[in-house]
Design a protein around this motif. Structure first.
Motif, short mmCIF file in Angstrom:
data_model
loop_
_atom_site.label_atom_id
_atom_site.label_comp_id
_atom_site.label_asym_id
_atom_site.label_seq_id
_atom_site.Cartn_x
_atom_site.Cartn_y
_atom_site.Cartn_z
N ASP A 257 18.53 1.97 3.40
CA ASP A 257 17.65 2.28 2.12
C ASP A 257 16.22 2.52 2.63
O ASP A 257 15.61 1.66 3.20
CB ASP A 257 17.73 1.14 1.03
N GLU A 258 15.52 3.47 1.89
CA GLU A 258 13.93 3.37 2.06
C GLU A 258 13.38 2.46 1.15
O GLU A 258 13.67 2.60 -0.05
CB GLU A 258 13.65 4.88 1.82
N VAL A 259 12.81 1.62 1.54
CA VAL A 259 12.01 0.46 0.70
C VAL A 259 10.53 0.60 0.86
O VAL A 259 10.01 1.22 1.88
CB VAL A 259 12.37 -0.63 1.19
N THR A 260 9.89 -0.06 -0.05
CA THR A 260 8.35 -0.25 -0.04
C THR A 260 8.04 -1.53 -0.08
O THR A 260 8.64 -2.27 -0.72
CB THR A 260 7.75 0.78 -1.09
N VAL A 261 7.00 -1.97 1.02
CA VAL A 261 6.64 -3.41 0.63
C VAL A 261 5.35 -3.39 -0.33
O VAL A 261 4.39 -2.61 -0.12
CB VAL A 261 6.05 -3.89 2.16
N PHE A 266 3.30 -0.11 2.28
CA PHE A 266 3.98 0.41 3.57
C PHE A 266 5.33 0.76 3.14
O PHE A 266 5.95 -0.02 2.56
CB PHE A 266 3.75 -0.48 4.71
N THR A 267 5.97 1.89 3.89
CA THR A 267 7.54 2.07 3.59
C THR A 267 7.94 2.01 4.94
O THR A 267 7.40 2.15 5.97
CB THR A 267 7.64 3.53 3.15
N SER A 268 9.32 1.76 4.83
CA SER A 268 10.21 1.74 6.09
C SER A 268 11.61 1.82 5.45
O SER A 268 11.96 2.05 4.32
CB SER A 268 9.96 0.43 6.68
N LYS A 269 12.41 1.60 6.47
CA LYS A 269 14.24 1.74 6.07
C LYS A 269 14.67 0.35 6.50
O LYS A 269 14.20 -0.40 7.40
CB LYS A 269 14.80 2.72 6.93
N ILE A 270 15.67 -0.11 5.58
CA ILE A 270 16.56 -1.34 5.89
C ILE A 270 17.34 -1.20 7.15
O ILE A 270 18.00 -0.31 7.33
CB ILE A 270 17.36 -1.90 4.79
N GLU A 294 13.13 -1.30 10.14
CA GLU A 294 13.08 -0.59 11.15
C GLU A 294 11.67 -0.36 11.83
O GLU A 294 11.39 -0.25 12.79
CB GLU A 294 13.52 0.97 10.98
N ASP A 295 10.67 -0.52 10.99
CA ASP A 295 9.12 -0.71 11.40
C ASP A 295 8.60 -1.89 11.42
O ASP A 295 8.91 -2.80 10.48
CB ASP A 295 8.39 0.23 10.39
#
Length: 417
Positions: A257-261, A266-270, A294-295
């Motif tokens: 899933d693409e997520v935002t913190v 900041f965005t990343s993927k699970i 992932e980041d």
């Protein structure tokens, strides 16, 4: 098929002598949810008091004795299980001075059972309890019209109370209201179907509680994951592991899933979702998990991981329906700690918009003093943004508590409007 491990929480509310203790006693007694030693003790006490049968109210009276001795029990919780479901009962006192106790006990409930005496009908206390249940967005209300044996099991008396209650509930935000005519004393329609009310075609109370659909009570749309702690094991097997641990507040998270913190944006993927038993492909409320991304992003306790296309509002100015829980009144423009999911910030009550007269349910915008049991709409300002949803949409991310920094006491609980 029902998940027999599914937990249903319900709260009971009623005026003094509406038969609340007898109803809870009857539920426990007839569903055989009482230990034998408890039963023997209560049977012998009932005999000593000269009762023919078991005095069902004694099942909850131990707690009343403790209250009378000055031991504070705000909300008494009881647990019982049937082959179909597990239950937690939040038993709260019904008097007006215990409004805060009902708010506390009902805040996590799936169901509110409101007792009405068949002889007296809907009274002021009934309206108050219905209002609080509506304010707390309890998804289901069961109105138990008790003491039907004292009105000769009259269908007309029952119908009259149903129409009285419907006239007040139509003005409130309650989705599911059901009515059951009962006699807690005799056991009619509590666990077993009544032989005296053939005109009532519905199910008894326990069957209603066992079969009520509560899965949809949880918000599955808005994915919210408040971070409680960052896991850095630094062991041989997990040298580079960096997981964000917490409990899923609502929605569903899946690998990739693409997520935002939030609040950083900041965005990343699970990358993975880990549990104590091992990796899983998805997590949903109320699972406790560790999420890796992932980041490499700087994330700490109080941040929230959400889906990128569905974000809560990040705000420092919040409007809240507040129930004041403390003996000491609110201090004007005093600083409090606000706790929201895993996020603690400093906050100040900027303005009391109005108070609700708990008897008439009317708004009073003249009186601005917040005292114990007062329910009011207030504006709160926080030092840093909180990631909020309205309480109506999400009971977890829409609720806050205020703590007095000097005494460390919880002074208020609130629902984001």
């Amino acid at each position: 098929m029902l998940d027999n491990n599914q937990l249903l929480r319900f709260t009971t509310a009623g005026s003094v002598d509406d038969g609340k203790s007898t109803l809870i006693g009857r539920l426990l007694y007839d569903s055989k949810s009482i230990f034998e030693d408890q039963l023997e003790a209560i049977e012998s006490t009932s005999k000593k008091k000269g009762h023919d049968g078991v005095d069902l109210a004694l099942f909850t009276d131990g707690l009343r004795d403790e209250r009378e001795q000055g031991i504070t029990i705000d909300v008494a919780y009881r647990y019982f299980t049937t082959p179909k479901r597990k239950f937690i009962i939040a038993d709260t006192p019904g008097h007006i001075q215990y409004t805060r106790n009902m708010v506390t006990g009902a805040s996590t409930a799936n169901v509110a059972i409101i007792l009405v005496d068949a002889r007296h009908g809907v009274i002021e206390q009934t309206k108050r309890h219905a209002f609080i249940a509506s304010l707390l967005q309890i998804p289901h209300i069961i109105v138990c019209i008790n003491k039907m044996d004292l009105v000769d099991f009259s269908e007309d008396a029952y119908n009259n109370i149903v129409s009285q209650f419907e006239s007040i509930s139509s003005k409130m935000l309650v989705k599911d209201v059901r009515f059951i005519p009962i006699s807690a004393l005799l056991g009619d329609n509590v666990v077993n179907r009544s032989e005296h009310m053939s005109w009532y075609q519905g199910a008894p109370l326990l069957h209603t509680l066992e079969t009520m659909h509560i899965s949809s009570d949880v918000n599955k749309v808005d994915a919210r994951f408040p971070v409680q702690t960052v896991l850095r094991p630094q062991s041989e097997d997990f040298r580079d592991y960096r997981g964000y641990a917490g409990r899923v507040a609502s929605g569903i998270f899946r690998k990739d899933d693409e997520v935002t913190v939030m609040p950083s944006g900041f965005t990343s993927k699970i990358k993975s979702i880990d549990t104590f038993e091992g990796e899983v492909s998805e997590a949903y409320a109320p699972m406790s998990v560790s999420i890796t991304l992932e980041d490499d992003i700087d994330i700490s306790r109080g941040d929230m991981i959400v889906r990128s296309n569905n974000k809560p509002e990040a705000s420092q100015d919040i409007e809240v329906m507040l129930c004041w829980l403390n003996n000491s009144p609110a201090k004007p423009r005093a600083k409090y700690t606000i706790k929201h999911t895993s996020n603690d910030q400093k906050a100040m009550i900027k303005e009391v918009v109005y108070k609700i007269d708990i008897n008439t349910l009317e708004r009073n915008s003249e009186d601005k003093d917040l005292k114990m049991n007062d329910i009011s709409k207030v504006k709160i300002r926080t030092t840093k943004p909180l990631m909020i949803d309205s309480y109506r949409e999400n009971r977890t991310t829409g609720s806050i508590i205020l703590v007095d920094d000097t005494t460390n006491e919880t002074v208020a609980a609130g629902m984001v409007v």
